[in-house]
Design a protein around this motif. Structure first.
Motif, mmCIF file in Angstrom:
data_model
loop_
_atom_site.group_PDB
_atom_site.id
_atom_site.type_symbol
_atom_site.label_atom_id
_atom_site.label_comp_id
_atom_site.label_asym_id
_atom_site.label_seq_id
_atom_site.Cartn_x
_atom_site.Cartn_y
_atom_site.Cartn_z
ATOM 1 N N SER A 108 6.572 12.588 -1.701
ATOM 2 C CA SER A 108 5.712 11.416 -1.901
ATOM 3 C C SER A 108 5.977 10.360 -0.843
ATOM 4 C CB SER A 108 5.938 10.834 -3.300
ATOM 5 O OG SER A 108 5.642 11.778 -4.312
ATOM 6 N N LEU A 109 7.245 10.167 -0.495
ATOM 7 C CA LEU A 109 7.589 9.194 0.547
ATOM 8 C C LEU A 109 7.058 9.629 1.908
ATOM 9 C CD1 LEU A 109 9.086 6.588 1.287
ATOM 10 C CD2 LEU A 109 11.156 7.968 1.606
ATOM 11 N N SER A 119 0.022 3.096 10.309
ATOM 12 C CA SER A 119 -0.602 4.306 10.843
ATOM 13 C C SER A 119 -1.015 5.199 9.676
ATOM 14 C CB SER A 119 0.369 5.056 11.749
ATOM 15 O OG SER A 119 -0.222 6.243 12.251
ATOM 16 N N PRO A 120 -2.241 5.146 9.232
ATOM 17 C CA PRO A 120 -3.356 4.401 9.819
ATOM 18 C C PRO A 120 -3.309 2.920 9.436
ATOM 19 C CG PRO A 120 -4.108 5.547 7.881
ATOM 20 C CD PRO A 120 -2.675 5.962 8.080
ATOM 21 N N PRO A 121 -3.929 2.065 10.253
ATOM 22 C CA PRO A 121 -3.936 0.628 9.943
ATOM 23 C C PRO A 121 -4.852 0.313 8.778
ATOM 24 C CG PRO A 121 -5.270 1.073 11.874
ATOM 25 C CD PRO A 121 -4.612 2.374 11.517
ATOM 26 N N LEU A 122 -4.421 -0.625 7.952
ATOM 27 C CA LEU A 122 -5.213 -1.067 6.809
ATOM 28 C C LEU A 122 -5.531 -2.548 6.963
ATOM 29 C CD1 LEU A 122 -3.347 0.637 3.830
ATOM 30 C CD2 LEU A 122 -5.424 1.413 4.960
ATOM 31 N N ALA A 149 0.832 -1.203 0.000
ATOM 32 C CA ALA A 149 0.000 0.000 0.000
ATOM 33 C C ALA A 149 0.868 1.256 0.000
ATOM 34 C CB ALA A 149 -0.930 -0.003 1.215
ATOM 35 N N MET A 150 1.958 1.236 0.775
ATOM 36 C CA MET A 150 2.875 2.372 0.779
ATOM 37 C C MET A 150 3.507 2.590 -0.585
ATOM 38 S SD MET A 150 6.381 3.264 0.913
ATOM 39 C CE MET A 150 7.272 1.891 1.628
ATOM 40 N N LEU A 189 1.679 4.448 5.936
ATOM 41 C CA LEU A 189 0.951 3.219 5.642
ATOM 42 C C LEU A 189 1.800 1.982 5.902
ATOM 43 C CD1 LEU A 189 -0.777 4.329 2.310
ATOM 44 C CD2 LEU A 189 -1.864 4.061 4.549
ATOM 45 N N ALA A 190 3.122 2.086 5.715
ATOM 46 C CA ALA A 190 3.996 0.927 5.890
ATOM 47 C C ALA A 190 4.129 0.529 7.346
ATOM 48 C CB ALA A 190 5.379 1.210 5.301
#
Length: 368
Positions: A155-156, A166-169, A107-108, A162-163
């Motif tokens: 962008s990073l 935070s927030p959790p996916l 996702a990251m 996400l990696a």
């Protein structure tokens, strides 16, 4: 006879049986959909790879605009390598098999490359606006490289949370990849809103403003030319070798080239909007709507919209080949000889067949 289990925390997971999914909606045909995704993946890999190789190997291709387009191709290439294959496997196997940790990392990476692609289009659009409307050509290759570094860092910064969860996916059942889900957490809502603003809404509004300004300038220039046809004598006089008119003529030719390049950027912007606007709206509705996130057809709809986004990565190199002659010629030169159906003609022969080159005659020499 579907099995339904709901687990409530900050996020709500929905699990249902395959029979419920098949009976509730219209899932994509596995064979057709897999072949279509495989075609998108191969075109994205080959096309963007060729663009990167051409700019890297040919010094003549390393103008500011081509460096930015190569960076856009690199982001699309990384998206094709690090995200598309796993989404393709998930669609074919109907389950995510790569673990929660890689879900967060993927996702990251997904949003890293997506934000970078939008930032590059934004820079190019502003550059066209400054050239055509403000008559300021400030973007040089060193500045383009500096902007590329800045956009990758930003962008990073926006995608890295996400990696680390935070927030959790969470992955809904049989989802194509790690996606945003419903949550009642205000912090989760704030992050999704910020990400969508940075990635889509702000670049879209700025690019739309620049394109409207450019189109308005082009329209005024066309009206002025029709109202003052005597201005066309500049190009005729320059062909006769008048030194005093040589510089304005060169400027007019350069502005015409910049205007044609704007059309290519406008096409890229249109493809960007058509491919990403549905996914952006879908992500926002999913985050804020409990009922929408728990629809039985969530996996099918999210799969279609996700691969519509991936389609942009495959279309971009085709647009380069169609619209930019330098990319097309360089691509033909890189092609192996046994793939070339038409013989390559010498330069003098090309000019006799297509005498479209513009010659500016100076006092001592001629320049094409």
């Amino acid at each position: 006879n579907a099995c339904l289990e709901i687990k409530c925390s900050n996020h709500i997971w929905l699990f249902f049986d395959v029979s419920m999914a098949n009976a509730s909606g219209s899932p994509p045909e596995p064979v057709f959909f897999s072949l279509a995704m495989l075609a998108i993946l191969l075109v994205a890999l080959a096309g963007n790879g060729v663009v990167c190789i051409m700019v890297y190997q040919r010094s003549a291709m390393r103008s500011a605009i081509n460096i930015l387009l190569a960076n856009l191709a690199f982001a699309d290439l990384m998206l094709a390598i690090l995200n598309m294959p796993f989404a393709l496997v998930t669609v074919m196997t109907t389950s995510w098999s790569f673990g929660d940790t890689f879900c967060r990392v993927s996702a990251m990476l997904f949003w890293l490359f997506v934000i970078e692609g939008g930032a590059v289009l934004l820079i190019i659009s502003i550059d066209r606006f400054l050239i055509i409307v403000q008559k300021q050509d400030k973007l040089s290759p060193p500045r383009a490289k500096l902007l590329i570094v800045v956009t990758w860092v930003l962008s990073l910064i926006f995608s890295f949370p996400l990696a680390v969860g935070s927030p959790p996916l969470h992955i809904p059942p049989r989802a194509p990849q790690c996606v945003f889900g419903y949550s009642a957490d205000p912090g989760y809502h704030a992050y999704v809103l910020i990400l969508m603003l940075v990635f889509f809404f702000i670049p879209f509004m700025v690019m739309l403003y620049t394109f409207m300004g450019i189109l308005n300038t082009i329209r005024h220039n066309a009206i002025r030319i029709h109202s003052h046809p005597d201005s066309m004598c500049l190009s005729q006089a320059s062909k006769l070798g008048l030194l005093s008119l040589q510089r304005p003529f060169q400027m007019n030719i350069d502005m015409s080239f910049k205007t044609r390049a704007f059309t290519t950027i406008l096409i890229l912007f249109s493809v960007f909007t058509a491919c990403w606007a549905p996914f952006t709206a879908y992500s926002l509705v999913t985050t804020f709507s409990f009922g929408f996130y728990h629809k039985d057809s969530f996996f099918q709809i999210s799969t279609w919209l996700l691969w519509l986004c991936y389609l942009k990565s495959a279309l971009n190199p085709l647009i380069y080949y169609w619209r930019i002659k330098k990319f097309r010629d360089a691509c033909l030169d890189l092609m192996p000889k046994y793939f070339k159906f038409l013989p390559q003609l010498p330069g003098n022969t090309k000019r006799r067949i297509q005498p479209s080159a513009v010659y500016v005659c100076g006092e001592h020499r001629s320049v094409v």
